[in-house]
Scaffold this motif. Structure first.
Motif, PDB file in Angstrom:
ATOM      1  N   PRO A  13       0.818  -1.208   0.000  1.00 48.20           N
ATOM      2  CA  PRO A  13       0.000   0.000   0.000  1.00 48.20           C
ATOM      3  C   PRO A  13       0.855   1.263   0.000  1.00 48.20           C
ATOM      4  O   PRO A  13       1.925   1.305   0.620  1.00 48.20           O
ATOM      5  CB  PRO A  13      -0.816  -0.132   1.296  1.00 48.20           C
ATOM      6  N   HIS A  32      -0.292  -9.581   1.084  1.00 45.44           N
ATOM      7  CA  HIS A  32       0.253  -8.550   1.968  1.00 45.44           C
ATOM      8  C   HIS A  32       1.383  -9.048   2.870  1.00 45.44           C
ATOM      9  O   HIS A  32       1.959  -8.262   3.624  1.00 45.44           O
ATOM     10  CB  HIS A  32      -0.865  -7.970   2.845  1.00 45.44           C
ATOM     11  N   GLY A  85      -5.357  -3.095  -0.190  1.00 46.57           N
ATOM     12  CA  GLY A  85      -4.825  -2.210   0.846  1.00 46.57           C
ATOM     13  C   GLY A  85      -4.781  -0.754   0.465  1.00 46.57           C
ATOM     14  O   GLY A  85      -4.009   0.014   1.052  1.00 46.57           O
ATOM     15  N   ASP A  86      -5.623  -0.336  -0.498  1.00 42.31           N
ATOM     16  CA  ASP A  86      -5.575   1.056  -0.946  1.00 42.31           C
ATOM     17  C   ASP A  86      -5.938   2.041   0.152  1.00 42.31           C
ATOM     18  O   ASP A  86      -5.527   3.200   0.118  1.00 42.31           O
ATOM     19  CB  ASP A  86      -6.528   1.254  -2.144  1.00 42.31           C
TER      20      ASP A  86
END
Length: 697
Positions: free
Chosen positions: A135, A301, A281-282
């Motif tokens: 991110p 992630h 994960g923006d």
């Protein structure tokens, strides 16, 4: 021989070449090799300058020049995730990068020191690169200090000790020690007296919760928290992290409880920022203290999570990692290894309600996550405890002593019946869930359309008034009138979106999530009663149970009395039937389901009375355990508003029963109030209605 300072000049020139290549989008393997060689020399040169003799001003000037190179290197890494990964603490330095770094030193006339290359054990292949993400806000956090070298000087160093048990196979006997234990054997480590020192103002921990927090405050750092559902494991974990100062804290959870963890963090640790990882994960806050991620997206992630610098990790529903060959288990164990490799003693907590005496082999992965064992033997702390016991697996007393050693490492198990005096006999616990995907977007869009329709009716009615009466702000009476018109139309409508169809769609969207949670409860705590209002929601839930291999009985309004009783008897008498799927209207009265102490309300009632009747199928005379009703609520929808209304009206209903003048609300009242609230909120955000409303326009 050229001056040592020429190294910085060469690094500056080289990093500019890498920067130019990244700007052109031509990050080839050769560019990555050059990038890593520069990063390697940068670290080495920084360490050399700090250790070298000379004045402080000279060192400061040299370090300032290096900082300039570091800044270019960091900003270049942002352009390419592959470059950024090369800056990680555990990034493997390629042979090509090492060779190039030595060539750069020779270029400025410096003979590199003899190289000692440590043996590198083979590592598991990473997930496919296209699945890995970092991110943007996490990149910003990393850029704050991308070259901070880890300091392992504080890592505890233990001298090797002779091992009397070194030749024994111990994991099998350790697991077997739990299967051999009698029913009266303790399954909980000694805990200190409860302390509420860390409890936020206005909240109160139950004594059994405060005991675990006190243990963390006294320095205990690994816990297998196996309390039964309903005993507040989430609050215990969050406040244990506060007691241990285990921040940043990573929390890995099933998708269905992800939103609830964020809400509980805001409640119990309001001064700690929490962020939830959704999708790629923006929306992640890279500077948060608490990072909540669900198992389903962990694969993409795990890279940046491993580099984040967590000082604590909580795994909720930890039996999800029991299969060590699964990807989710491997990712969790990888993250645990990386967190435990750091100097500070991290807080590691595995949360599960699954009884410890069932399928004890499943706990190998959990013990490994906690650092109690590795693949084939106990780790240092557990081995020390076994050595001190002075027994071997051949001795009769070994199994009881070994079990005690494991429990003392941090197993905490309390049942509802054990702490019944601490908790209410009947309580409602809300579990907010996010409605993702197309269904969630459609429901939110429909709610916005309904709000716009209500606002248009309000403004139209306001404009049609004949009187010139001016009402400051929002006309509450007109709001209620518009809500009544909408409710009347909804009752008469044959099609189209209205408050009733919207609640039904929300119920359908929640069905799978609610069934998932009911299945988790059934595995952890025994029988569960699952209530829904609509047949299609019951159907969807039963399909989920069938897919997961959870046996259920179905109690519906369209059954014959014989079929209905057969299903009731199956749930009450057959230990293998874990869930009763019940119609809220057909099964809400006249049933005795006290064999279960956990209830899942998949859809909300329109009245508190209907909700109470459902809960009372289990909470009745003869029930020996406190009853918990888990209310599944769709966050950020009208569902949450109706839940609040039910709770507010419940107090009025209680006072009415006690003889006050308050009236017990009907379902029509609740529907009307939901529409009134929706319209009022919409008008409050409308700029055209901010200064007051006049009829004569």
């Amino acid at each position: 021989m050229r001056h040592r300072g020429d190294v910085v000049a060469v690094l500056a020139r080289t990093v500019r070449e890498v920067e130019a290549a990244a700007q052109r989008g031509r990050v080839t393997p050769a560019v990555r090799t050059t990038f890593q060689a520069v990063a390697l020399l940068l670290r080495e040169e920084r360490a050399r300058i700090r250790a070298a003799a000379g004045s402080d001003s000279q060192r400061a000037e040299q370090l300032k020049r290096l900082d300039g190179v570091a800044t270019i290197l960091a900003t270049t890494a942002v352009r390419d995730a592959g470059l950024l990964a090369l800056l990680a603490e555990d990034a493997v330095v390629s042979d090509a990068a090492r060779s190039l770094s030595r060539e750069i030193l020779r270029e400025v006339g410096i003979e590199p020191a003899a190289e000692e290359v440590p043996a590198v054990e083979p590592v598991a292949a990473p997930a496919p690169p296209e699945r890995r993400v970092v991110p943007q806000s996490v990149i910003s956090r990393q850029l704050a200090n991308p070259f901070l070298a880890p300091d392992f000087s504080a890592a505890p160093q233990r001298a090797p000790r002779p091992r009397r048990l070194a030749g024994w196979e111990l994991l099998g006997p350790l697991l077997s020690s739990f299967e051999r234990a009698g029913s009266g054997e303790p399954a909980c480590m000694p805990l200190p007296a409860p302390s509420s020192r860390l409890t936020p103002k206005g909240l109160e921990l139950m004594p059994h919760q405060a005991q675990l927090v006190a243990a963390a405050a006294e320095g205990h750092r690994t816990f297998l928290l196996a309390d039964e559902p309903g005993l507040g494991k989430t609050a215990q974990a969050l406040l244990a992290a506060e007691a241990a100062n285990a921040y940043p804290l990573l929390v890995v959870v099933p998708n269905v409880v992800k939103t609830n963890w964020a809400r509980e963090a805001g409640l119990w640790t309001p001064h700690r920022a929490a962020t939830v990882v959704q999708g790629n994960g923006d929306t992640v806050d890279g500077f948060a203290n608490i990072v909540v991620v669900n198992y389903e997206v962990l694969d993409r992630h795990v890279g940046w999570l491993g580099d984040f610098g967590f000082r604590g990790m909580v795994v909720d529903e930890a039996h999800f990692i029991k299969n060590k060959t699964s990807q989710r288990s491997q990712h969790v164990l990888e993250l645990s290894d990386r967190i435990r490799s750091r100097p500070a003693r991290p807080l590691l907590m595995a949360l599960t309600g699954t009884p410890l005496i069932n399928d004890i082999e499943d706990f190998r992965a959990i013990w490994q996550f906690l650092g109690w064992i590795d693949e084939d033997k106990p780790r240092t702390e557990l081995m020390d405890a076994l050595e001190e016991a002075g027994l071997t697996p051949a001795d009769p007393g070994f199994y009881a002593a070994a079990r005690r050693c494991v429990i003392d490492l941090g197993i905490v198990r309390r049942r509802k019946v054990d702490v019944a005096a601490d908790i209410p006999a009947r309580r409602i616990a809300d579990l907010p869930v996010e409605l993702d995907g197309a269904a969630g977007r459609s429901i939110r869009a429909a709610e916005q359309d309904l709000a716009r329709r209500l606002v248009a009716r309000y403004e139209s009615a306001l404009a049609a008034r004949e009187s010139a009466t001016v009402v400051e702000g929002i006309d509450a009476e007109l709001v209620r009138r518009v809500a009544r018109w909408e409710l009347k139309d909804a009752n008469e409508a044959k099609s189209g979106d209205n408050v009733f169809t919207m609640m039904r769609r929300i119920g359908q969207a929640k069905a799978g999530l609610a069934a998932d949670y009911a299945a988790q409860l059934a595995r952890s705590a025994g029988k569960v009663v699952f209530f829904a209002k609509h047949v299609d929601v019951m159907d969807a839930a039963e399909q989920t149970f069938a897919r997961q291999g959870v046996r259920f009985s179905s109690i519906r309004g369209d059954q014959t009395p014989t079929a209905r009783q057969k299903n009731i008897d199956a749930f009450v008498e057959d230990p293998a039937v874990a869930v009763a799927v019940c119609s809220l209207t057909a099964a809400g009265v006249g049933l005795n389901l006290q064999v279960a102490s956990n209830i899942v309300l998949a859809e909300l009632s329109w009245t508190d009375a209907e909700q109470t009747q459902a809960i009372d199928r289990s909470h009745r005379i003869g029930q020996t355990e406190p009853v918990t009703a888990w209310r599944i609520i769709a966050a950020q929808t009208i569902d949450a508003r109706i839940a609040d209304l039910i709770d507010s009206k419940a107090g009025l209903a209680a006072r009415a029963l006690d003889g006050s003048d308050a009236e017990v609300s009907s379902s029509a009242d609740m529907q009307l109030e939901a529409l009134v609230g929706l319209l009022t909120d919409a008008l409050s955000t409308s700029p055209a209605l901010g200064a007051g409303s006049s009829a004569g326009h």
